[in-house]
Design an enzyme around this catalytic site. Structure first.
Site, PDB file in Angstrom:
ATOM      1  N   LYS A   5      -0.475   6.727  -2.943  1.00  0.00           N
ATOM      2  CA  LYS A   5       0.470   7.852  -2.962  1.00  0.00           C
ATOM      3  C   LYS A   5       0.363   8.667  -4.244  1.00  0.00           C
ATOM      4  CE  LYS A   5       4.078   5.518  -0.437  1.00  0.00           C
ATOM      5  NZ  LYS A   5       4.479   4.303  -1.142  1.00  0.00           N
ATOM      6  N   LYS A  28      -8.588   2.310  -3.330  1.00  0.00           N
ATOM      7  CA  LYS A  28      -7.962   2.595  -2.031  1.00  0.00           C
ATOM      8  C   LYS A  28      -7.175   3.896  -2.094  1.00  0.00           C
ATOM      9  CE  LYS A  28      -4.030  -0.173  -3.459  1.00  0.00           C
ATOM     10  NZ  LYS A  28      -2.665   0.090  -3.303  1.00  0.00           N
ATOM     11  N   LYS A  85       1.071  -2.632 -12.880  1.00  0.00           N
ATOM     12  CA  LYS A  85       2.136  -1.712 -13.291  1.00  0.00           C
ATOM     13  C   LYS A  85       2.335  -1.741 -14.803  1.00  0.00           C
ATOM     14  CE  LYS A  85       2.952   0.157  -9.471  1.00  0.00           C
ATOM     15  NZ  LYS A  85       3.266  -0.536  -8.249  1.00  0.00           N
TER      16      LYS A  85
HETATM   17  P1  TYM Z   1       3.892   0.957  -0.253  1.00  0.00           P
HETATM   18  O1  TYM Z   1       4.995   1.959  -0.231  1.00  0.00           O
HETATM   19  O2  TYM Z   1       2.977   0.963  -1.433  1.00  0.00           O
HETATM   20  O3  TYM Z   1       2.999   1.089   1.032  1.00  0.00           O
HETATM   21  C1  TYM Z   1       3.559   1.109   2.328  1.00  0.00           C
HETATM   22  C2  TYM Z   1       2.644   0.385   3.306  1.00  0.00           C
HETATM   23  O4  TYM Z   1       1.356   0.999   3.337  1.00  0.00           O
HETATM   24  C3  TYM Z   1       0.339   0.034   3.095  1.00  0.00           C
HETATM   25  N1  TYM Z   1      -0.776   0.667   2.338  1.00  0.00           N
HETATM   26  C4  TYM Z   1      -2.064   0.565   2.692  1.00  0.00           C
HETATM   27  N2  TYM Z   1      -2.663  -0.084   3.723  1.00  0.00           N
HETATM   28  C5  TYM Z   1      -4.005   0.034   3.828  1.00  0.00           C
HETATM   29  N3  TYM Z   1      -4.757   0.778   2.968  1.00  0.00           N
HETATM   30  C6  TYM Z   1      -4.206   1.443   1.924  1.00  0.00           C
HETATM   31  N4  TYM Z   1      -4.956   2.193   1.126  1.00  0.00           N
HETATM   32  C7  TYM Z   1      -2.789   1.344   1.747  1.00  0.00           C
HETATM   33  N5  TYM Z   1      -1.905   1.853   0.847  1.00  0.00           N
HETATM   34  C8  TYM Z   1      -0.682   1.423   1.224  1.00  0.00           C
HETATM   35  C9  TYM Z   1       1.010  -1.053   2.269  1.00  0.00           C
HETATM   36  O5  TYM Z   1       0.317  -2.276   2.381  1.00  0.00           O
HETATM   37  C10 TYM Z   1       2.387  -1.083   2.906  1.00  0.00           C
HETATM   38  O6  TYM Z   1       2.378  -1.873   4.064  1.00  0.00           O
HETATM   39  N6  TYM Z   1       6.203  -3.271  -1.637  1.00  0.00           N
HETATM   40  C11 TYM Z   1       5.945  -2.370  -0.527  1.00  0.00           C
HETATM   41  C12 TYM Z   1       7.231  -1.805   0.077  1.00  0.00           C
HETATM   42  C13 TYM Z   1       8.199  -2.842   0.556  1.00  0.00           C
HETATM   43  C14 TYM Z   1       8.016  -3.722   1.656  1.00  0.00           C
HETATM   44  C15 TYM Z   1       9.224  -4.475   1.725  1.00  0.00           C
HETATM   45  C16 TYM Z   1       6.972  -3.939   2.565  1.00  0.00           C
HETATM   46  C17 TYM Z   1       9.420  -3.074   0.033  1.00  0.00           C
HETATM   47  N7  TYM Z   1      10.041  -4.051   0.717  1.00  0.00           N
HETATM   48  C18 TYM Z   1       9.386  -5.472   2.709  1.00  0.00           C
HETATM   49  C19 TYM Z   1       7.144  -4.935   3.542  1.00  0.00           C
HETATM   50  C20 TYM Z   1       8.338  -5.672   3.594  1.00  0.00           C
HETATM   51  C21 TYM Z   1       5.139  -1.203  -1.022  1.00  0.00           C
HETATM   52  O7  TYM Z   1       5.156  -0.865  -2.164  1.00  0.00           O
HETATM   53  O8  TYM Z   1       4.487  -0.512  -0.039  1.00  0.00           O
END
Ligand code: TYM
Length: 333
Positions: free
Chosen positions: A199, A196, A114
């Site tokens: 978003k 990967k 970031k």
């Molecule tokens: P975020 O919003 O980036 O992604 C949400 C979920 O999607 C999964 N993910 C992927 N899995 C496989 N391949 C990919 N290309 C891929 N891109 C995204 C992420 O691993 C995630 O599970 N920090 C977290 C949000 C969060 C969170 C939490 C998660 C906030 N508090 C507490 C678990 C528990 C995040 O930015 O996810």
């Protein structure tokens, strides 16, 4: 402390959800809601660390909720809520911040990424992002966290914070595990052969749950495959390996087996394979897109879901915070 039956996970409302979010996280939410006590939330507070402009936040929060429900999440089974509606989060975040060290936070991979992406906005919230995430999980004393591979380090940090708290003040938190039904955590690759699905980056190489049929076809047909094999049973180059990986998510087993056989026999036609993948992706994504649009049209329903979810989440958070304050010695009456 022994593992319990509680599950927690979250998704940031920073853009449209994609196949990585679905297969890395949401697919497991839907399976787990049947057997576990589940808390799933839209991580709107986390999104503020990189997206301070809140003009589109409401719309994005609604979309994440609707996409979760369209993928099969049942708000009557799992608590589905918005992170900022759970005020206890701010309190536990504060306490855990005292147990998190600057050095370890600066070493976090996502923080370093970031900083590279947003050098003009390296704020303290970004540095303590893993503490807020640990808070989300620990506030429900969850044992299992369905996430993709990119969140593994955050889970390791969560366990460290939980251990430190338990050691210093008394056993309150189980040590949560990243979870994917006994399998290794998933990383859904992008279509351009590097990195990967995501978003906000790589939009042409990411398949969104909101993509229309033509965009899906266009993106898949442009996917990188690399060179065709010239030797039987050759090792698979990464790009074509990624296409097979995507096929495994949405195509029938016998279809995949037949393309694998063709690859090994040097007869594979990448164009045909991508056409097949495109049609299977359309079949998978179109119903989710349509359901999402129906749900989004009903704002009242989304409001009820959020209220109901927040109520369940508050009850669980309150029970944890009563214990936290007690073991910390913050009870003066
Ligand atoms: P975020 O919003 O980036 O992604 C949400 C979920 O999607 C999964 N993910 C992927 N899995 C496989 N391949 C990919 N290309 C891929 N891109 C995204 C992420 O691993 C995630 O599970 N920090 C977290 C949000 C969060 C969170 C939490 C998660 C906030 N508090 C507490 C678990 C528990 C995040 O930015 O996810």
């Amino acid at each position: 402390m022994a593992a319990n039956n509680t599950v927690m996970s979250g998704i940031r409302p920073t853009g449209f959800l994609h196949l990585g979010n679905y297969f890395g996280a949401m697919r497991n939410y839907v399976k787990m809601q049947e057997e576990y006590e589940c808390f799933f939330m839209v991580a709107d507070l986390h999104s503020l660390t990189t997206h301070p402009d809140t003009r589109e936040l409401k719309q994005n929060v609604h979309r994440v909720l609707a996409e979760n429900i369209a993928c099969g999440l049942n708000p009557d089974k799992a608590a589905l809520y918005c992170q900022s509606h759970l005020y206890e989060t701010s309190e536990l975040y504060l306490y855990l911040n005292m147990l998190a060290y600057k050095g370890e936070l600066e070493k976090t991979t996502t923080f370093k990424d970031k900083v590279r992406q947003h050098p003009q906005n390296v704020n303290a919230g970004l540095l303590t992002y893993p503490v807020l995430m640990a808070t989300d999980i620990l506030i429900h004393r969850a044992s299992y966290v369905p996430v993709g591979k990119d969140q593994e380090q955050h889970l390791e940090m969560t366990r460290n914070f939980a251990q430190r708290f338990n050691h210093r003040y008394g056993e309150v938190f189980p040590e949560p595990m990243a979870f994917n039904f006994g399998q290794t955590l998933l990383k859904v690759p992008s279509l351009d052969g590097t990195g990967k699905m995501s978003k906000s980056e790589n939009q042409m190489a990411t398949l969104y749950l909101s993509d229309d049929d033509d965009s899906i076809r266009k993106k898949v047909m442009k996917a990188k495959t690399g060179e065709a094999p010239i030797e039987k049973n050759a090792d698979m180059p990464e790009a074509i390996g990624n296409i097979f990986l995507l096929m495994e998510l949405v195509s029938e087993a016998d279809v995949i087996a037949s393309y694998k056989h063709d690859f090994n026999e040097c007869r594979i036609r990448f164009g045909d394979m991508k056409k097949q993948l495109a049609e299977d992706m359309v079949k998978f994504i179109a119903p989710i897109r349509q359901k999402t649009n129906d749900i989004l049209a009903n704002e009242n329903y989304l409001k009820t879901v959020m209220e109901q979810g927040a109520e369940k989440a508050r009850k669980s958070a309150k029970a944890t915070m009563d214990q936290v304050r007690m073991v910390m010695g913050l009870n003066y009456f």
